[in-house]
Write an enzyme that holds these catalytic residues in place. Structure first.
Site, short mmCIF file in Angstrom:
data_model
loop_
_atom_site.label_atom_id
_atom_site.label_comp_id
_atom_site.label_asym_id
_atom_site.label_seq_id
_atom_site.Cartn_x
_atom_site.Cartn_y
_atom_site.Cartn_z
CE LYS A 49 -0.57 -4.24 0.73
NZ LYS A 49 -0.76 -4.48 2.16
CD GLN A 93 -0.35 -7.36 4.60
OE1 GLN A 93 0.18 -6.57 3.83
NE2 GLN A 93 -1.67 -7.44 4.73
CG ASP A 116 -0.85 0.38 6.08
OD1 ASP A 116 -1.38 0.40 4.96
OD2 ASP A 116 -0.38 -0.64 6.61
#
Ligand code: NDP
Length: 301
Positions: A49, A93, A116
């Site tokens: 990422k 995460q 997200d």
């Protein structure tokens, strides 16, 4: 003749489309990834990422609190990131260590920085069709369908899996795209028959090659979200046979990635299908970048 849906090509197209939008912004989009502890798989995901951000010329930070950090300390960190004007996206995460209240942490992210799309406010926005970040994997699937010109309106889509990060938002996005949607799960009766009704079949289960010919209507579009790493040769042989390409790949590398669909059956019966790896997987990061750029555009407008 079945056609492969090439996730890497579509990922590259999505990223190429973001470059001029990033260049047009007064300030670079900024993404912070918070990685708690040292889970090796998470480190790989976070690494790619951050790398993609940098390749696109975006600002990116990786913050790595120790595994023992308390929920309160993590909430303080999120509050600091929420307040920083140059940060457009915050990603924590998952999974977090067990002692941390993950729900509290995700809820603390400012909804406009929740790239997200997991915050309850954004789940609500998705449900009622208001703008907002959408979960990256299912929105990647929608981009794939769109860019291959695959019609969804009026089609029967069957999504196997009802998780909050893949199955449910996938079903919702297909519904908004005017598909008639069925969601299946571990308590569904006669899964095979439900799946055989699908013009578009999505597997988001986490069980290697579980969906086989018995679940597939000839000519359907088969989207395989599953990523399962097989490390046991006997399991690979049981699914694919001794002389298969997968078993040969296993013998070379000691493990293979397998989706939730039997790839040979999907290749034989589908009109279009996504391989694993190389199908849906590459799109998740591309959509994360797209969500971050969109957030930066909204916040700098
Ligand atoms: P979850 O474990 O959260 O959800 C799995 C779902 O599958 C559940 O809804 C479960 O039903 C259902 N299920 C399990 N067994 C069966 C069965 N025998 N019959 C029917 N349904 C079943 O997984 P995720 O949604 O997080 O992930 C799904 C897969 O997608 C995984 O392989 C994961 O690695 C992959 N993934 C890939 C991504 C990518 O970038 N391509 C990103 C995220 C995930 P129930 O609710 O009843 O338990």
């Amino acid at each position: 003749m079945s056609q492969i849906l090439d996730g890497k090509r579509i990922r590259d197209e999505i990223l190429a489309g973001l470059a001029p939008r990033i260049a047009a912004l007064p300030r670079k989009p900024g993404l912070v990834v918070v990685l708690v502890g040292d889970n090796p798989a998470s480190q790989v995901y976070v690494g790619s990422k951050v790398k993609t951000c940098l390749e696109l010329g975006m600002h990116s930070e990786k913050i790595t609190p120790p595994a023992g950090i308390s929920t309160e300390a993590l909430l303080d960190l999120i509050a600091t990131l929420n307040a920083r004007a140059e940060i457009d996206g915050i990603l924590v995460q998952m999974p977090l260590p067990k002692h941390i209240d993950s729900e509290k942490v995700l809820d603390a992210i400012a909804p406009e920085k929740d790239v997200d799309g997991f915050h309850p406010v954004n789940v609500g926005n998705l449900s009622i069709g208001r703008p907002g970040p959408r979960p990256c994997t299912p929105s990647g699937v929608m981009e794939l369908l769109k860019r291959y010109g695959i019609e969804t309106a009026g089609k029967h889509a069957v999504v196997v899996g009802r998780s909050d990060i893949v199955g449910k938002p996938m079903a919702m996005l297909l519904l908004h795209a005017n598909a008639t949607v069925t969601i299946c799960h571990s308590r569904t009766k006669d899964l095979e028959a439900e799946c055989r009704r699908a013009d578009i079949l999505v597997g988001a289960i986490g069980r290697p090659a579980m969906l086989t010919k018995a679940h597939m209507k000839p000519g359907a579009v088969m989207i395989d979200v599953g990523i399962n790493e097989l490390k046991d040769r006997a399991q690979v042989v049981a699914i694919f046979g001794e002389d298969s390409e997968k078993t040969k790949a296993f013998d070379k590398r000691g493990s293979v990635l397998v989706g939730d669909m039997h790839p040979y059956d999907a290749a034989e019966l589908s009109s279009y299908w996504t391989p694993v790896p190389g199908g849906v997987g590459p799109l998740t990061i591309a959509q994360l970048m797209a969500n971050t750029v969109e957030s930066a555009e909204r916040r700098q407008r």
